[in-house]
Design a protein around this motif. Structure first.
Motif, PDB file in Angstrom:
ATOM      1  N   ALA A  63       0.968  -0.672   0.155  1.00  0.00           N
ATOM      2  CA  ALA A  63      -0.168  -0.493   0.191  1.00  0.00           C
ATOM      3  C   ALA A  63       0.718   1.153   0.222  1.00  0.00           C
ATOM      4  CB  ALA A  63      -0.978  -0.299   0.699  1.00  0.00           C
ATOM      5  N   GLU A  64       2.235   1.099   0.694  1.00  0.00           N
ATOM      6  CA  GLU A  64       3.022   2.423   0.702  1.00  0.00           C
ATOM      7  C   GLU A  64       3.321   2.978  -0.625  1.00  0.00           C
ATOM      8  OE1 GLU A  64       3.162  -0.037   2.622  1.00  0.00           O
ATOM      9  OE2 GLU A  64       2.484   0.516   4.659  1.00  0.00           O
ATOM     10  N   PHE A  65       3.786   1.748  -1.140  1.00  0.00           N
ATOM     11  CA  PHE A  65       4.098   1.928  -2.882  1.00  0.00           C
ATOM     12  C   PHE A  65       3.704   2.513  -3.863  1.00  0.00           C
ATOM     13  CE2 PHE A  65       5.970   0.554  -6.793  1.00  0.00           C
ATOM     14  CZ  PHE A  65       7.017   1.597  -7.443  1.00  0.00           C
ATOM     15  N   ILE A  66       2.422   1.844  -2.977  1.00  0.00           N
ATOM     16  CA  ILE A  66       0.869   2.645  -4.557  1.00  0.00           C
ATOM     17  C   ILE A  66       0.983   4.185  -3.817  1.00  0.00           C
ATOM     18  CG2 ILE A  66      -1.429   2.099  -4.689  1.00  0.00           C
ATOM     19  CD1 ILE A  66      -1.079  -0.665  -4.602  1.00  0.00           C
ATOM     20  N   ILE A  67       0.348   4.523  -3.108  1.00  0.00           N
ATOM     21  CA  ILE A  67       0.306   5.391  -2.167  1.00  0.00           C
ATOM     22  C   ILE A  67       1.011   6.333  -2.594  1.00  0.00           C
ATOM     23  CG2 ILE A  67      -0.265   7.117  -0.777  1.00  0.00           C
ATOM     24  CD1 ILE A  67      -1.435   4.983   1.367  1.00  0.00           C
ATOM     25  N   LYS A  68       2.992   6.248  -3.221  1.00  0.00           N
ATOM     26  CA  LYS A  68       3.614   7.259  -3.324  1.00  0.00           C
ATOM     27  C   LYS A  68       3.631   7.269  -4.980  1.00  0.00           C
ATOM     28  CE  LYS A  68       8.968   6.692  -3.600  1.00  0.00           C
ATOM     29  NZ  LYS A  68       9.874   6.255  -2.817  1.00  0.00           N
ATOM     30  N   MET A  69       3.198   6.140  -5.694  1.00  0.00           N
ATOM     31  CA  MET A  69       3.094   6.684  -6.878  1.00  0.00           C
ATOM     32  C   MET A  69       2.341   7.150  -7.238  1.00  0.00           C
ATOM     33  SD  MET A  69       5.727   5.091  -8.344  1.00  0.00           S
ATOM     34  CE  MET A  69       6.731   5.195  -7.580  1.00  0.00           C
ATOM     35  N   ALA A  70       1.002   6.589  -6.385  1.00  0.00           N
ATOM     36  CA  ALA A  70       0.406   7.385  -6.938  1.00  0.00           C
ATOM     37  C   ALA A  70       0.061   9.146  -6.870  1.00  0.00           C
ATOM     38  CB  ALA A  70      -1.272   7.191  -5.943  1.00  0.00           C
ATOM     39  N   ARG A  71       0.689   9.898  -5.999  1.00  0.00           N
ATOM     40  CA  ARG A  71       1.140  11.260  -5.398  1.00  0.00           C
ATOM     41  C   ARG A  71       2.045  12.320  -6.737  1.00  0.00           C
ATOM     42  NH1 ARG A  71      -0.274  13.338  -0.332  1.00  0.00           N
ATOM     43  NH2 ARG A  71      -1.146  11.692   1.370  1.00  0.00           N
ATOM     44  N   ARG A  72       2.613  11.100  -7.260  1.00  0.00           N
ATOM     45  CA  ARG A  72       3.574  11.661  -8.244  1.00  0.00           C
ATOM     46  C   ARG A  72       2.660  12.308  -9.525  1.00  0.00           C
ATOM     47  NH1 ARG A  72       9.303   7.431  -9.034  1.00  0.00           N
ATOM     48  NH2 ARG A  72      10.599   8.308  -6.810  1.00  0.00           N
ATOM     49  N   TYR A  73       1.769  11.947  -9.683  1.00  0.00           N
ATOM     50  CA  TYR A  73       1.109  12.229 -10.924  1.00  0.00           C
ATOM     51  C   TYR A  73      -0.114  13.482 -10.284  1.00  0.00           C
ATOM     52  CZ  TYR A  73       1.296   8.131 -13.065  1.00  0.00           C
ATOM     53  OH  TYR A  73       1.686   6.283 -13.766  1.00  0.00           O
ATOM     54  N   LEU A  74       0.235  13.350  -9.021  1.00  0.00           N
ATOM     55  CA  LEU A  74      -0.812  15.043  -8.269  1.00  0.00           C
ATOM     56  C   LEU A  74      -0.573  16.375  -8.839  1.00  0.00           C
ATOM     57  CD1 LEU A  74      -0.323  14.790  -4.128  1.00  0.00           C
ATOM     58  CD2 LEU A  74      -2.750  15.016  -5.610  1.00  0.00           C
ATOM     59  N   HIS A  75      -1.761  16.690  -9.395  1.00  0.00           N
ATOM     60  CA  HIS A  75      -2.216  18.044 -10.083  1.00  0.00           C
ATOM     61  C   HIS A  75      -1.974  17.618 -11.123  1.00  0.00           C
ATOM     62  CE1 HIS A  75      -2.009  19.840  -6.713  1.00  0.00           C
ATOM     63  NE2 HIS A  75      -0.747  19.504  -6.115  1.00  0.00           N
ATOM     64  N   ALA A  76      -1.857  16.696 -12.702  1.00  0.00           N
ATOM     65  CA  ALA A  76      -2.181  16.181 -13.669  1.00  0.00           C
ATOM     66  C   ALA A  76      -2.721  16.626 -14.080  1.00  0.00           C
ATOM     67  CB  ALA A  76      -1.477  14.756 -13.246  1.00  0.00           C
ATOM     68  N   PRO A  77      -3.242  16.726 -15.791  1.00  0.00           N
ATOM     69  CA  PRO A  77      -4.321  17.958 -15.508  1.00  0.00           C
ATOM     70  C   PRO A  77      -5.376  16.182 -15.995  1.00  0.00           C
ATOM     71  CG  PRO A  77      -3.252  17.947 -17.288  1.00  0.00           C
ATOM     72  CD  PRO A  77      -2.555  17.448 -15.368  1.00  0.00           C
ATOM     73  N   PHE A  78      -7.160  16.512 -15.759  1.00  0.00           N
ATOM     74  CA  PHE A  78      -7.784  15.342 -16.638  1.00  0.00           C
ATOM     75  C   PHE A  78      -8.064  15.741 -17.900  1.00  0.00           C
ATOM     76  CE2 PHE A  78     -11.706  13.657 -18.237  1.00  0.00           C
ATOM     77  CZ  PHE A  78     -11.803  12.202 -17.199  1.00  0.00           C
ATOM     78  N   LEU A  79      -7.627  13.770 -18.471  1.00  0.00           N
ATOM     79  CA  LEU A  79      -7.491  14.089 -19.605  1.00  0.00           C
ATOM     80  C   LEU A  79      -8.115  12.959 -20.237  1.00  0.00           C
ATOM     81  CD1 LEU A  79      -7.047  14.966 -22.671  1.00  0.00           C
ATOM     82  CD2 LEU A  79      -4.889  13.846 -22.391  1.00  0.00           C
ATOM     83  N   HIS A  80      -9.269  12.468 -20.740  1.00  0.00           N
ATOM     84  CA  HIS A  80     -10.238  12.041 -21.148  1.00  0.00           C
ATOM     85  C   HIS A  80      -9.581  10.506 -21.968  1.00  0.00           C
ATOM     86  CE1 HIS A  80     -13.539   8.660 -22.436  1.00  0.00           C
ATOM     87  NE2 HIS A  80     -13.425   8.896 -23.357  1.00  0.00           N
ATOM     88  N   GLY A  81      -9.163   9.094 -21.545  1.00  0.00           N
ATOM     89  CA  GLY A  81      -8.184   8.993 -22.245  1.00  0.00           C
ATOM     90  C   GLY A  81      -6.842   8.756 -21.824  1.00  0.00           C
TER      91      GLY A  81
END
Length: 282
Positions: free
Chosen positions: A133-151
């Protein structure tokens, strides 16, 4: 049977064989696909090796490889863990993004189409990954503020299902491309109070169809792509946007993708009943 590899940073997968059709997904550098059909010389219909997603790609944006190369690249590769990082060759530089694949990577270099590339960033081989879970959350946080784009599936633009899929890809867990398919994977968490960080929450629209998903964080929060990749509050009702003072997504179910995690706890992490002064708007 013929195969292709993505030699560019990000390549759109479209719903039909035209530049104006909807972008339904993306291929990242180093990802592989099987060619199912060709439409003239400009378009090919592909099935992505990793998640079996099918769509149309401009033929000049992919590179043909032999069945032997496809087998070798599928068996030995590494994931880039860098948000953005160039791969270097004598006469070219290709910027690649988080989650891209490095075929036949030896820790410093790899070869593709007769060209030797150097990669100096952080990478991980699937066989060395210990999902947590720790690695999953670390990776997810790297995408913070990435703009939403369908697809979208990259830090340059990503959708909710793409975020979940890419994060779990980097712990070597294959999930389908769309939220409506992801909800049938993993194990059901019977009560949201029993959800653990790293579990995936799914949300329904007014028609009752799964339309959104996100990764559960500690402290009654969730990371998801909505406008941009962001962190919001989560309770048994859904996602609460503190800035707007309202719920934006209605919770349907949570599922556990990590194997070997107990589905019950003696003292389950509690999610608050409801947020005070809330306004229910969907």
């Amino acid at each position: 049977m013929s195969f292709v590899i993505c030699p560019l940073s990000i390549v759109p997968i479209r719903s039909s064989a035209t530049d104006t059709s909807e972008i339904v997904s993306q291929m990242l550098f180093g990802e592989l696909a099987e060619v199912l059909e060709a439409k003239g010389r400009q378009w090919i219909k592909v099935r992505c090796t990793w998640d079996n997603y099918v769509g149309w790609v401009a033929a000049n944006q992919l590179k043909a490889i032999t069945p032997a190369e496809h087998k070798a690249f599928s068996a030995h590769f590494a994931y880039s863990l860098e948000l953005f990082q160039p791969i270097m060759a004598d006469n070219q530089v290709v910027p690649i993004v988080l989650g891209s694949c490095l075929p036949n990577f030896d820790g410093m270099r790899f070869r593709l189409d007769g060209v030797s590339y150097t990669f100096s960033g952080q990478a991980v081989f699937p066989e060395h990954i210990k999902p947590s879970a720790e690695f999953i959350i670390k990776m997810a946080r790297r995408y913070l503020h990435a703009p939403f784009l369908h697809g979208g599936r990259s830090p340059m633009g990503i959708d909710a299902a793409g975020l979940v899929q890419m994060v779990f890809k980097m712990v070597d867990i294959t999930l389908p491309r769309e939220a409506g398919q992801q909800v049938y994977t993993g194990n059901v968490v019977d009560f949201v109070q029993q959800a653990l960080p790293g579990d995936v929450a799914f949300f329904e629209n007014r028609a009752g169809r799964i339309s959104h998903c996100g990764i559960i964080l500690p402290d009654e929060e969730i990371i998801h792509a909505y406008g941009s990749v962001r962190i919001d509050k989560l309770d048994h009702y859904g996602i609460y946007d503190r800035g707007q003072g309202r719920y934006t997504h209605r919770l349907r179910v949570a599922r556990r993708m990590l194997k070997g995690r107990a589905l019950t706890q003696t003292e389950p992490r509690r999610i608050s009943a409801r947020i005070p002064n809330q306004v229910q708007l969907f």
